[in-house]
Design a protein around this motif. Structure first.
Motif, PDB file in Angstrom:
ATOM      1  N   ASN A  61     -48.306 -47.590   4.196  1.00 36.01           N
ATOM      2  CA  ASN A  61     -47.207 -46.686   4.560  1.00 36.01           C
ATOM      3  C   ASN A  61     -47.143 -46.650   6.084  1.00 36.01           C
ATOM      4  N   ALA A  63     -46.118 -46.260   9.940  1.00 36.00           N
ATOM      5  CA  ALA A  63     -45.371 -45.409  10.856  1.00 36.00           C
ATOM      6  C   ALA A  63     -46.037 -45.517  12.217  1.00 36.00           C
ATOM      7  N   GLU A  93     -37.268 -50.329   3.608  1.00 37.82           N
ATOM      8  CA  GLU A  93     -36.214 -49.994   4.564  1.00 37.82           C
ATOM      9  C   GLU A  93     -35.239 -51.153   4.747  1.00 37.82           C
ATOM     10  N   THR A 156     -41.181 -48.306  11.228  1.00 41.46           N
ATOM     11  CA  THR A 156     -41.414 -47.351  10.141  1.00 41.46           C
ATOM     12  C   THR A 156     -40.893 -47.936   8.836  1.00 41.46           C
ATOM     13  N   LYS A 158     -42.404 -49.076   4.439  1.00 40.53           N
ATOM     14  CA  LYS A 158     -43.457 -49.056   3.432  1.00 40.53           C
ATOM     15  C   LYS A 158     -43.493 -50.396   2.708  1.00 40.53           C
ATOM     16  N   LEU A 341     -42.359 -38.590  11.836  1.00 37.17           N
ATOM     17  CA  LEU A 341     -42.600 -39.823  11.073  1.00 37.17           C
ATOM     18  C   LEU A 341     -42.221 -41.039  11.903  1.00 37.17           C
ATOM     19  N   GLU A 347     -47.567 -39.949   8.526  1.00 38.19           N
ATOM     20  CA  GLU A 347     -47.564 -41.142   7.678  1.00 38.19           C
ATOM     21  C   GLU A 347     -46.296 -41.221   6.854  1.00 38.19           C
ATOM     22  N   TYR A 348     -45.881 -42.425   6.552  1.00 39.79           N
ATOM     23  CA  TYR A 348     -44.697 -42.662   5.720  1.00 39.79           C
ATOM     24  C   TYR A 348     -45.026 -42.306   4.273  1.00 39.79           C
ATOM     25  N   THR A 352     -42.021 -37.185   3.809  1.00 43.68           N
ATOM     26  CA  THR A 352     -41.630 -37.325   5.215  1.00 43.68           C
ATOM     27  C   THR A 352     -40.379 -38.189   5.362  1.00 43.68           C
ATOM     28  N   ARG A 353     -40.191 -39.154   4.451  1.00 42.14           N
ATOM     29  CA  ARG A 353     -39.046 -40.065   4.570  1.00 42.14           C
ATOM     30  C   ARG A 353     -37.739 -39.421   4.146  1.00 42.14           C
TER      31      ARG A 353
END
Length: 618
Positions: A61, A63, A93, A156, A158, A341, A347-348, A352-353
């Motif tokens: 994850n 970031a 992403e 950023t 995952k 983030l 952390e992702y 948080t996303r």
């Protein structure tokens, strides 16, 4: 105690192992350990990177915030089963700048993928979509995965290793939730658009602009529709929506909270900031990187300025401020988490996303409530204001009536005084014809007193008769009654009145209000004659009728209206003399609304011509 800590540490290390071990056919992996290395020079090749040992451990994850150069990531996948295992390396992403995937077996590269917003395919289109690379592992086979990421923005994202089935589930769930979000926001947009067309309040347009551009920004970050971003121009255009939504948000906030009414300088400064951001948004289409660098400090400072202002306004009894405070607080908290983030502090993960979607949706709903509540307050204020205007209209009309009574009574009262003085003089000097003089002057006093009584009676009828319901009236008779009441003023000012009536015009209307309308228009002409010292003043009144409406024309020869635009004379408190400036405003916006029609004005060669149109009502 140390033993338990060691077991927990070993367990955590196993969970975050840099080597993924596939032990069955259905396993997917989301949280695992990988290694990364920063190549600030951007010159190291894959072969050189493979020989570097200074990799640091990190979660999948990722970031890292904004970083210089190329960031390399690596991890291994081992198949411990006796069957071929198929997995998909998936990155969550869609807006990565330049990312390259390498699958290596015994230091030989046998599969690669290079995509991103800075990568173009053979057709000249951007190869920008969710990075997805299929991996096939033979029984007992082990492979190495290398990922190179380069970006002028934040690192950023995952990394997932999924089965086809789990990947499909992930995409369906994500797209469904985002579609639900878009649908809900779209419904709010349609609702507010309908309200705008109903009441024509520009605040709703600012709200719609702010929400639309925010929605565009979220579509770029979360959309499954990759065809939207297949050109650099389209990508930059959509990316600038971040700047535009901040601009509209700022201007909307100033208008919603009426900041200029409380703090004019602050309100102007915030408005100019919003306008500057609009210009910056257009500049961002050509140079997005510089535009984003400029807007970042503004986006950090501006929300806190606005929420602090809202708190101060709430203390000053601003009823809308409480909605704004709650909305901005939720949005700021979610944005702070989201910002931390992307800055590499947090952390992702799903919280948080996607927390900013919750915060933004809460803000959008609360702003819609605030706008509706403000509209309701404005409507209530308008109703009160309209009642006050109607009350003032009655008082103003009574004042006009008293003025006209004074003008019509002035000569008779003077005459009565003179007759009484004549009697007193004859009595004092013991005139031999005293009886004849008394009788003669008493007769004249009676005549003048009778005139005063009749005049007062006519005027009082116009104020004492209830006018709550409509009645059938003959238009020409109502005009004549007003002209008769003002006859003395016409004589004193030597005004020639010419009438041209269409006979038998019957209207179902408010009798007193239509008299009030004519009184205002005629009195306005008389005042203009006086102020301009018009020689040989003339007033023409014409009535005409067709199937749909009746038109009354009142025209003078006083030289016309100087104000530009000409409709300015109907504005509240506008006056070219020492009068209140409410007469024509009342005529157009209060009386005409009740009478069901409209009033306009134009200049002729000789003066001004007022056109009163009364629509026929069943």
């Amino acid at each position: 105690m140390k033993k338990y800590l060691l077991i927990i540490l070993l367990f955590y290390t196993h969970l975050l192992s840099s080597e993924i071990v596939i032990k069955d056919n259905d396993s997917s992996y989301e949280n695992f350990e990988i290694e990364y290395y920063q190549d600030k020079t951007k010159k190291l090749s894959l072969k050189e990177i493979q020989n570097i040992k200074e990799f640091q451990k990190i979660s999948s994850n990722i970031a890292l915030g904004k970083q210089e150069g190329n960031i390399w990531y690596r991890f291994s996948i081992k198949n411990e089963t006796e069957a071929i295992q198929k997995r998909v390396l998936f990155i969550t992403e869609p807006t990565l700048w330049d990312i390259e995937l390498f699958v290596i077996d015994n230091k030989n590269v046998f599969s690669t993928l290079n995509i991103g917003q800075n990568i173009f395919n053979k057709d000249g289109k951007i190869a920008s979509f969710y990075p997805e690379l299929e991996i096939n592992l033979k029984a007992k086979e082990k492979i190495d995965i290398y990922i190179r990421n380069s970006s002028p923005f934040h690192h950023t994202f995952k990394v997932n290793i999924s089965t086809d089935k789990d990947l499909v589930k992930y995409k369906i769930l994500k797209n469904s939730l985002f579609s639900l979000y878009v649908g809900a926001v779209g419904a709010l947009l349609l609702y507010n658009l309908f309200i705008y067309f109903s009441i024509r309040d520009k605040n709703y347009l600012l709200y719609i602009g702010f929400v639309c551009f925010y929605l565009f920004a979220q579509v770029q970050h979360n959309t499954p529709f990759n065809s939207l971003f297949n050109s650099l121009e389209t990508t930059f255009l959509i990316a600038t929506s971040h700047i535009f939504w901040v601009a509209f948000h700022t201007i909307f906030s100033v208008k919603l909270l009426n900041i200029k009414d409380y703090y004019p300088r602050l309100g102007k400064s915030l408005l100019y900031t919003g306008y500057f951001l609009l210009v910056l948004g257009f500049f961002g289409i050509y140079n997005l990187e510089i535009a984003i660098q400029v807007i970042h400090p503004i986006m950090i400072i501006l929300p806190f300025v606005l929420i602090f202002t809202a708190i101060v306004l709430h203390k000053k009894k601003n009823k809308i401020a409480i909605f704004y405070i709650i909305a901005q607080t939720l949005f700021l908290i979610s944005s702070l988490i989201f910002g931390l983030l992307f800055a590499g502090v947090l952390e992702y993960n799903n919280f948080t996303r996607y927390i900013h979607l919750f915060g933004s949706f809460s803000e959008i709903i609360l702003f819609s409530f605030a706008l509706a509540y403000k509209t309701r307050l404005v409507m209530k204020e308008n109703e009160k204001h309209k009642e006050m205007i109607n009350d003032y209209s009655k008082l103003s009309y009574m004042g006009e009536t008293m003025v006209n009574i004074y003008h019509q009574w002035k000569s008779p009262v003077n005459n009565i005084y003179n007759y009484i003085t004549h009697i007193e003089t004859a009595k004092e000097f013991k005139d031999k014809d005293i009886d004849k003089i008394v009788d003669k002057n008493l007769d004249k006093i009676k005549l003048n007193t009778q005139y005063l009584k009749q005049t007062a009676s006519e005027f009082l009828k116009m104020n004492t008769v209830k006018d709550s319901s409509k009645k059938e009236v003959e238009l020409n008779e109502e005009i004549e009654s007003v002209l008769k009441l003002m006859e003395q003023e016409f004589n004193e000012n030597r005004i020639k009145v010419t009438v041209n009536y269409t006979p038998n015009i019957f209207l179902n209307t408010h009798k007193n209000q239509i008299r009030n309308l004519f009184m205002i228009l005629i009195e306005n002409a008389i005042k203009t004659f006086r102020n301009r010292d018009t020689k040989k003043p003339e007033l023409k009144i014409i009535t005409t009728e067709n199937e749909k409406s009746t038109t009354i024309t009142i025209e003078d020869n006083a030289g016309g209206i100087i104000e530009k635009p000409i409709d300015k004379i109907f504005e509240r408190y506008h006056s070219a003399s020492n009068s209140s400036g409410l007469g024509l405003y009342l005529a157009k916006y209060v009386l005409m609304e009740n009478l069901g029609g409209d009033i306009s004005v134009e200049n002729t060669n000789r003066g001004a011509k007022f056109l009163v149109t009364l629509n026929h009502q069943k």
